[in-house]
Scaffold this motif. Structure first.
Motif, PDB file in Angstrom:
ATOM      1  N   PRO A 188      -6.755  -7.744  72.186  1.00 55.02           N
ATOM      2  CA  PRO A 188      -8.072  -7.273  72.618  1.00 55.02           C
ATOM      3  C   PRO A 188      -8.031  -5.881  73.234  1.00 55.02           C
ATOM      4  O   PRO A 188      -9.050  -5.194  73.287  1.00 55.02           O
ATOM      5  CB  PRO A 188      -8.509  -8.324  73.641  1.00 55.02           C
ATOM      6  CG  PRO A 188      -7.242  -8.954  74.118  1.00 55.02           C
ATOM      7  CD  PRO A 188      -6.306  -8.922  72.945  1.00 55.02           C
ATOM      8  N   ARG A 189      -6.866  -5.431  73.657  1.00 54.22           N
ATOM      9  CA  ARG A 189      -6.749  -4.074  74.183  1.00 54.22           C
ATOM     10  C   ARG A 189      -6.834  -3.045  73.055  1.00 54.22           C
ATOM     11  O   ARG A 189      -7.397  -1.960  73.240  1.00 54.22           O
ATOM     12  CB  ARG A 189      -5.435  -3.932  74.948  1.00 54.22           C
ATOM     13  CG  ARG A 189      -5.242  -4.939  76.081  1.00 54.22           C
ATOM     14  CD  ARG A 189      -3.819  -4.907  76.605  1.00 54.22           C
ATOM     15  NE  ARG A 189      -2.859  -5.134  75.542  1.00 54.22           N
ATOM     16  CZ  ARG A 189      -1.564  -4.840  75.622  1.00 54.22           C
ATOM     17  NH1 ARG A 189      -1.077  -4.305  76.743  1.00 54.22           N
ATOM     18  NH2 ARG A 189      -0.750  -5.088  74.613  1.00 54.22           N
ATOM     19  N   ALA A 190      -6.286  -3.399  71.898  1.00 52.79           N
ATOM     20  CA  ALA A 190      -6.321  -2.488  70.760  1.00 52.79           C
ATOM     21  C   ALA A 190      -7.747  -2.276  70.271  1.00 52.79           C
ATOM     22  O   ALA A 190      -8.106  -1.185  69.821  1.00 52.79           O
ATOM     23  CB  ALA A 190      -5.443  -3.015  69.626  1.00 52.79           C
ATOM     24  N   ALA A 191      -8.552  -3.324  70.372  1.00 52.47           N
ATOM     25  CA  ALA A 191      -9.936  -3.242  69.908  1.00 52.47           C
ATOM     26  C   ALA A 191     -10.862  -2.640  70.956  1.00 52.47           C
ATOM     27  O   ALA A 191     -12.051  -2.457  70.683  1.00 52.47           O
ATOM     28  CB  ALA A 191     -10.428  -4.631  69.527  1.00 52.47           C
ATOM     29  N   GLY A 192     -10.337  -2.368  72.157  1.00 55.49           N
ATOM     30  CA  GLY A 192     -11.181  -1.803  73.205  1.00 55.49           C
ATOM     31  C   GLY A 192     -11.956  -2.820  74.004  1.00 55.49           C
ATOM     32  O   GLY A 192     -12.765  -2.450  74.856  1.00 55.49           O
TER      33      GLY A 192
END
Length: 206
Positions: A188-192
């Motif tokens: 979820p960090r990669a997707a913002g």
């Protein structure tokens, strides 16, 4: 926490690199098939449970974020408020906020929509209450609420992205591990959806 079903895959022994932008965890399922003897006792000073309804969707999402962001809880952060309102209005769902000084500092959500079962879908307290005994009290209340209904089984699952003491905590409450699974998710960090600097113990998001 999500459902009790998963695809059964043949995974070869050994190490398996993940594609960029993916995370994996080992999931432990735990259950109780009879009421557990724990009694909630008096609440720690200044704490109480507040039942949440459809009008509390913003409060729910705020405490969900403050409790769960460090454990990469994300599904309810990206959901429209109308979806959260529908969950909280469902008679088969019972959600409570743990309140201290007028602010929500913990969350427990029980799902009774499977006949005869109670799933503890979300459970946790904010950093300020970890180690204070608030979680033990809230767990005893969750069990009391669940077994006040005509259920035959109380269950949950937790994973290695959650608090490292989670499995031991649930075992002390009387639950028994019964299944393991491997879960692969989009980071979820990669997707913002969550800040990139959350969980520095994990590789940085791709």
């Amino acid at each position: 926490m999500t459902g009790d079903t998963a695809r059964v895959l043949a995974i070869a022994d050994g190490y398996h690199d993940l594609p960029p932008g993916k995370l994996a965890s080992v999931v432990t399922y735990l259950e109780a098939t009879r009421p557990l003897p724990a009694a909630p006792g008096p609440a720690p000073d200044g704490l109480s449970l507040r039942r949440l309804g459809a009008g509390d969707a913003e409060l729910y999402r705020d405490v969900y974020r403050r409790v769960g962001a460090r454990w990469l809880w994300v599904s309810r952060l990206s959901a429209p408020l109308s979806d959260i309102e529908a969950v909280l209005a469902d008679p088969g769902v019972e959600a409570h906020a743990l309140m201290r000084d007028g602010r929500a500092e913990g969350l427990l959500e029980l799902d009774f929509r499977q006949p005869g079962e109670a799933e503890l879908v979300y459970f946790g307290v904010t950093d300020s209450l970890i180690g204070s005994g608030a979680g033990r009290w809230m767990m005893a209340r969750a069990l009391e609420i669940a077994w006040s209904r005509p259920i035959r089984r109380f269950w949950l699952h937790t994973c290695t992205l959650d608090h490292p003491g989670a499995v031991a905590f649930y075992r002390r409450a009387g639950l028994v591990p019964y299944k393991l699974a491997v879960e692969v998710i989009d980071d979820p960090r990669a997707a913002g959806a969550l800040p990139a600097d959350i969980r520095p113990d994990l590789p940085p998001p791709a």
